[in-house]
Enzyme design. Structure first.
Site, mmCIF file in Angstrom:
data_model
loop_
_atom_site.group_PDB
_atom_site.id
_atom_site.type_symbol
_atom_site.label_atom_id
_atom_site.label_comp_id
_atom_site.label_asym_id
_atom_site.label_seq_id
_atom_site.Cartn_x
_atom_site.Cartn_y
_atom_site.Cartn_z
ATOM 1 N N HIS A 1 29.332 29.678 21.297
ATOM 2 C CA HIS A 1 28.538 28.889 22.242
ATOM 3 C C HIS A 1 27.985 29.794 23.345
ATOM 4 C CE1 HIS A 1 29.982 24.561 21.368
ATOM 5 N NE2 HIS A 1 30.289 25.327 20.333
ATOM 6 N N ARG B 1 32.542 -2.469 46.725
ATOM 7 C CA ARG B 1 33.177 -3.753 46.388
ATOM 8 C C ARG B 1 34.096 -3.526 45.181
ATOM 9 N NH1 ARG B 1 33.981 -7.018 42.153
ATOM 10 N NH2 ARG B 1 31.846 -6.641 41.455
ATOM 11 N N HIS C 1 33.077 -3.325 32.164
ATOM 12 C CA HIS C 1 34.317 -2.592 32.430
ATOM 13 C C HIS C 1 34.635 -1.662 31.264
ATOM 14 C CE1 HIS C 1 35.904 -3.996 36.303
ATOM 15 N NE2 HIS C 1 34.959 -4.918 36.133
ATOM 16 N N HIS D 1 27.174 -5.684 34.031
ATOM 17 C CA HIS D 1 28.391 -5.182 34.701
ATOM 18 C C HIS D 1 29.479 -5.050 33.636
ATOM 19 C CE1 HIS D 1 31.187 -5.157 38.328
ATOM 20 N NE2 HIS D 1 32.038 -5.458 37.351
HETATM 21 C C1 HCA Z 1 35.828 -9.488 39.090
HETATM 22 C C2 HCA Z 1 34.383 -9.762 39.304
HETATM 23 C C3 HCA Z 1 33.421 -8.835 38.634
HETATM 24 C C4 HCA Z 1 32.056 -9.359 39.036
HETATM 25 C C5 HCA Z 1 30.879 -8.719 38.446
HETATM 26 C C6 HCA Z 1 29.561 -9.222 38.966
HETATM 27 C C7 HCA Z 1 33.617 -8.812 37.102
HETATM 28 O O1 HCA Z 1 36.375 -8.607 39.776
HETATM 29 O O2 HCA Z 1 36.420 -10.187 38.299
HETATM 30 O O3 HCA Z 1 29.506 -9.886 39.992
HETATM 31 O O4 HCA Z 1 28.557 -8.938 38.313
HETATM 32 O O5 HCA Z 1 33.934 -7.767 36.563
HETATM 33 O O6 HCA Z 1 33.474 -9.868 36.506
HETATM 34 O O7 HCA Z 1 33.586 -7.509 39.102
HETATM 35 CU CU CU Z 2 34.009 -5.988 37.742
#
Ligand code: HCA
Ligand code: CU
Length: 477
Positions: A296, A15, A205, A203
């Site tokens: 090393h 996804r 980034h 989650h």
């Molecule tokens: C996005 C959605 C998501 C959802 C993460 C989740 C995000 O693409 O905006 O469902 O936990 O980063 O918020 O990937």
């Molecule tokens: Cu995301």
């Protein structure tokens, strides 16, 4: 050992991973990814966004039919009509609607009471999905930039509507571990206060390089389900690498995942996604267990763990020793061993000679010397009389030359004179669009030494800044 709750890993290569620029997986490829993740012991697998298009819905349907031990999750907006696109076989539905004002402003221009919409739509969609028998995640997209009080209000509504989990994603990738501690800590308390069994999903980034650290911090502050993708795919800079996450959980905390399988899957996904694994990628990268500096190498040759956090065999790999400009004689030994050469037959001074010649080759030829390492090894070993390694009879190469100013008369005069005098130098041409200015073609040099001499000639000319040598491989005719 620790009193953290057992984590569950969710992989969203199918996804979030599909939200990587220029990445697409066919149904067959997605089936392989799904099955390999399942066999590796990944607990949850997000299999796609069925609402995105009829084509995607069909593919998600194909995946949903497959039996897995992992729980299959479909990703939707918080809309009843999206829930209706979820095919049979999916157990868990994720519903996202951001509580962050910035998102609401950008997405719902025409609606007056935007927060009101969230407070109404989130519970409505959750109740609908629950009524259809799904377990439900509410994703508070961009939770870190939402007004914390409003976030809590929405999470409370979601829980009251029956959400089994809430995801608090750092959608825009700007959170630090301190922010994570705060938000995850507060929502954990809220859930305890409500007395709910709802779990939290993490989650993160990687826009600022913190995704994996933030995910671990989230776990340590109450998150249960931790998200990753193979090779850290995803929007922009991606999210944590599932392999890295699973490695942490196995190596540091003793939870069981099949890391060897995940390493193989990383290679597969790299191939079908067209995104190469960077050599310095942790765990799966070509260099991840390769020791380079002489000091090393010396220690790691005896005990690799001197310079590694864990044994490479845990992930089905081996420790390596690079030759190169920093090589030590232990590194030479290890490299010879890898090439199947019996090192017991060789005296210490031979390793040292190979080491010194490799180092000087780099000084003279730059990166291009990596192609000369094997020739150097062969030349030195053959001299001992014990070995007879076949060396190419002649060498062809291209020498790239960077000069102070292209078209310089002295330099071009030197080139003309060299072309007339040295029959190995067959062509010198200006090149554009590179950081080098000229390419010198050398054909059939009798040895590395002869090639060294030609390069040295160039280096002595006034105005020459640097050179790099490329060994020519076979010619395709
Ligand atoms: C996005 C959605 C998501 C959802 C993460 C989740 C995000 O693409 O905006 O469902 O936990 O980063 O918020 O990937
Ligand atoms: Cu995301």
């Amino acid at each position: 050992m620790h009193n953290l709750e057992e984590p569950l890993i969710l992989d969203t290569t199918l996804r979030e991973g599909l939200q990587t620029p220029k990445v697409y997986f066919t149904l067959d490829e997605r089936i392989t990814i799904l099955q390999e993740l399942d066999k590796a012991g990944i607990d949850f697998i997000e299999i796609g966004s069925p609402y995105a298009s009829e084509g995607e819905r069909k593919i998600v349907e194909g995946l949903a039919r497959l039996k897995t031990s992992a729980v299959k999750v479909a990703h939707c907006r918080a809309l009843e009509t999206d829930v209706d696109t979820v095919p049979d076989g999916v157990e868990w539905v994720a519903l996202y609607l951001s509580p962050a004002d910035r998102h609401l402003e950008a997405k719902f221009e025409k609606i007056e009471d935007k927060r009101g919409l969230v407070l109404k739509q989130v519970p409505k969609a959750i109740e609908y999905a629950k009524s259809k028998g799904y377990r439900v995640r509410y994703t508070a997209e961009d939770a870190f930039r939402a007004d914390p009080d409003f976030l809590k209000q929405v999470v409370r509504k979601a829980i009251e509507a029956g959400a089994d989990s809430v995801s608090l994603p750092d959608t825009s990738g700007g959170a630090s571990p301190l922010d994570v501690r705060k938000i995850y800590g507060e929502i954990s308390s809220l859930i305890r206060e409500i007395g709910s069994r709802c779990v939290i999903e993490a989650h993160f980034h990687n826009d600022m390089g913190m995704a994996l650290a933030n995910t671990l911090e989230a776990w340590m502050n109450g998150a249960k389900i931790l998200h990753g993708t193979i090779n850290a795919l995803g929007e922009r800079a991606g999210i944590p690498d599932t392999l890295a996450l699973a490695t942490w959980m196995k190596v540091k905390f003793g939870y069981d995942y099949n890391l060897e399988r995940l390493v193989k899957l990383a290679e597969y996904v790299s191939r079908v996604s067209g995104m190469e694994i960077p050599p310095n990628q942790p765990i799966s990268g070509r260099n991840a267990f390769t020791h380079t500096a002489g000091t090393h190498q010396k220690a790691a040759f005896r005990d690799p763990l001197t310079y590694q956090p864990f044994d490479a065999s845990i992930v089905g790999r081996e420790s390596n020793f690079a030759l190169g400009p920093m090589v030590g004689s232990e590194g030479v030994k290890a490299a010879l061993k890898k090439r199947g050469i019996e090192i017991d037959l060789i005296g210490e001074e031979v390793f040292e000679e190979i080491r010194d010649r490799i180092k000087s080759a780099y000084l003279l030829h730059g990166r291009g010397a990596s192609a000369m390492e094997d020739i150097i090894i062969a030349e030195v070993l053959n001299k001992t009389g014990t070995f007879k390694i076949i060396i190419p009879e002649s060498l062809s190469a291209q020498i790239l030359v960077d000069v102070e100013s292209m078209g310089d008369k002295d330099f071009e005069d030197f080139c003309k004179e060299l072309l007339a005098r040295n029959k190995r130098v067959t062509e010198i041409i200006e090149i554009w669009g590179s950081s080098f200015d000229y390419m010198v073609r050398v054909e059939n040099a009798a040895s590395l030494k002869e090639l060294d001499n030609i390069v040295n000639n160039f280096r002595r000319v006034k105005g020459v800044l640097r050179t790099e040598t490329l060994i020519t491989g076979k010619r395709i005719r």
